[in-house]
Design an enzyme around this catalytic site. Structure first.
Site: not given
Ligand code: EPU
Length: 417
Positions: A22-23, A93, A117, A122, A126, A305, A327, A397
């Site tokens: 998925k990701n 998201r 969320c 989240r 960045q 995850d 995380i 999902r």
């Molecule tokens: N964060 C910030 N600012 C940003 C971006 C992230 O503070 O601009 C923080 C987040 O709040 C979190 C940490 O950084 O505390 C890491 O978040 P990340 O951005 O890596 O998460 P994401 O990209 O939103 C993806 C996966 C998630 C998975 C996380 C961590 C996708 C579509 N989603 O989310 O997958 O948990 O990386 O590995 O790739 C899932 O599949 O169930 C899922 C939630």
């Protein structure tokens, strides 16, 4: 609303094929926005988030069809509206992954800010900071990010923390920028590498994906390509944990052990016997299930995850385990539900202290997010008697036909509408 009803206590045995990730699929589908030519994506999992993403891209003007080899073909000849509305972003998201490609291709984008969320705040600061470094102006109006830029300019970006979709958004934007972009402190997740490989097949110049410094030399245009999505390492880990938890004997096909080492190590620590080949994993649980600690962190460490599923496994292990979530600040919603099944879990800050109990007992529990739901499915498979999981739409999902795959392994699991 659909429910899953599980009669637990059955040992899982047999073979199951793992679906596309998925990701990885979600950002790769968004990469289609970067070119006028067709991008064909194979091994796309059939999931609610994928359908949502295809709807979103369709609304933007992307023509979507399925070819004879079941590849999803996306053709973004014209982007009608560079908009990701709140109605879709609030359900997924990952819609924010359209921001980088839209801005790079169209010079403008209006993407709704994802709100909070179930698993944490989240923010997407960045993503915004990186695009601003590349010359974009971004303002927030009525809850939407309004981004504008001429041609984006290559820049040196160092993210304050490791972000997976942030890295992906910036990498996609940089492929069409003028000059060289370096992303430092980049996410090293295999899904970032899969996206980079797809972009490279489309003509992008990218080095270093899979390390914490990615270098992208912008090109004038990208072209069409055909790309096969990598296997889902979290689906793989979920089935392995389920096999271990039920003292099972399961072989997973179409997967990749090389991107799951932290999870395999932990399962071995729990007492599982694991053999691997290039694209398969065989787990057999003979003796005792031992408790093992885990601490989530960015790849290659233990994935957040997999935290809920690993906790479910530990509820019936011999001994006490410490499961630390670093995380997301609120990713323990499954804990009180596992306690309803008879688990003994207490908190110390961001650490759950799980004291193994001899057995769990079935109950009605509620799913709150995708991976929490997977943890509850494991709880239900372990528990004696009947467990009913409400709000399974979370599960849909991210897990393709989970009840069908588990049934094939012998689980007694039904979907009730
Ligand atoms: N964060 C910030 N600012 C940003 C971006 C992230 O503070 O601009 C923080 C987040 O709040 C979190 C940490 O950084 O505390 C890491 O978040 P990340 O951005 O890596 O998460 P994401 O990209 O939103 C993806 C996966 C998630 C998975 C996380 C961590 C996708 C579509 N989603 O989310 O997958 O948990 O990386 O590995 O790739 C899932 O599949 O169930 C899922 C939630």
């Amino acid at each position: 609303m659909d429910k899953l009803v599980i009669e637990g206590g059955v040992r899982l045995e047999g073979e199951v094929a793992i679906s596309g990730a998925k990701n990885a699929a979600l950002p790769i589908l968004c990469a289609s926005l970067l070119t006028r030519d067709p991008l064909t994506v194979e091994n796309v999992p059939h999931l609610r988030d994928v359908t949502t993403m295809l709807n979103l891209l369709g609304q933007m003007g992307v023509a979507i069809s399925v070819d004879e080899k079941l590849g999803v073909e996306l053709k973004s000849a014209e982007i009608r509206q560079a908009v990701a509305p709140y109605e879709l972003v609030k359900t997924m998201r990952a819609s924010v992954l359209t921001l980088g490609p839209l801005l790079a291709r169209c010079g403008e984008a209006r993407v709704s800010l994802p709100g909070g969320c179930a698993i944490g705040l989240r923010p997407v600061d960045q993503h915004i900071k990186g695009l601003q470094a590349m010359g974009a102006t971004i303002s927030i109006e009525q809850g939407d990010m309004i981004a504008r830029a001429g041609r984006l300019k290559g820049a040196r970006i160092c993210t304050d923390l490791v972000t997976v979709t942030g890295t992906e958004n910036l990498m996609m934007a940089a492929t069409l920028a003028d000059g060289v972009t370096t992303i430092e402190n980049a996410a090293r997740e295999p899904e970032v590498v899969d996206l980079a490989n797809c972009l490279i097949a489309m003509g992008a110049r990218i080095d270093g994906a899979g390390t914490d410094v990615i270098r992208i030399e912008g090109v004038e245009r990208l072209h069409g390509a055909r790309h096969r999505v990598m296997p889902d390492r979290i689906e793989t880990g979920t089935f392995l944990a389920a096999a271990a938890a039920t003292r099972g004997d399961v072989r997973l096909e179409h997967t990749r052990p090389d991107i799951l080492e932290s999870v395999l190590d932990k399962l071995r620590e729990c007492g599982a016997h694991i053999e691997t080949g290039a694209d398969w994993i065989h787990l057999k649980m003979n003796g005792h299930l031992n408790a093992a600690n885990a601490r989530t962190a960015p790849y290659p460490a233990f994935p957040t995850d997999m935290q809920a599923q690993f906790m479910a496994l530990n509820t019936v292990a011999a001994g006490t385990s410490l499961i630390t979530e670093t995380i997301f600040e609120n990713r323990f919603m499954h804990v009180q539900e596992l306690v309803r099944l008879g688990a003994d879990i207490e908190f110390e800050g961001n650490t759950a202290v799980v004291k193994g109990v001899p057995h769990l007992e079935g109950a009605i529990v509620m799913a709150t997010d995708l991976r929490a739901s997977a943890g509850l499915v494991l709880g239900g498979l372990i528990a004696q008697g009947r467990t009913t999981i409400e709000r399974v739409y979370h599960l849909d999902r991210g897990y393709e036909r989970i009840e069908e795959k588990l049934s094939r392994l012998g689980a007694k699991i039904d979907r009730v509408r």
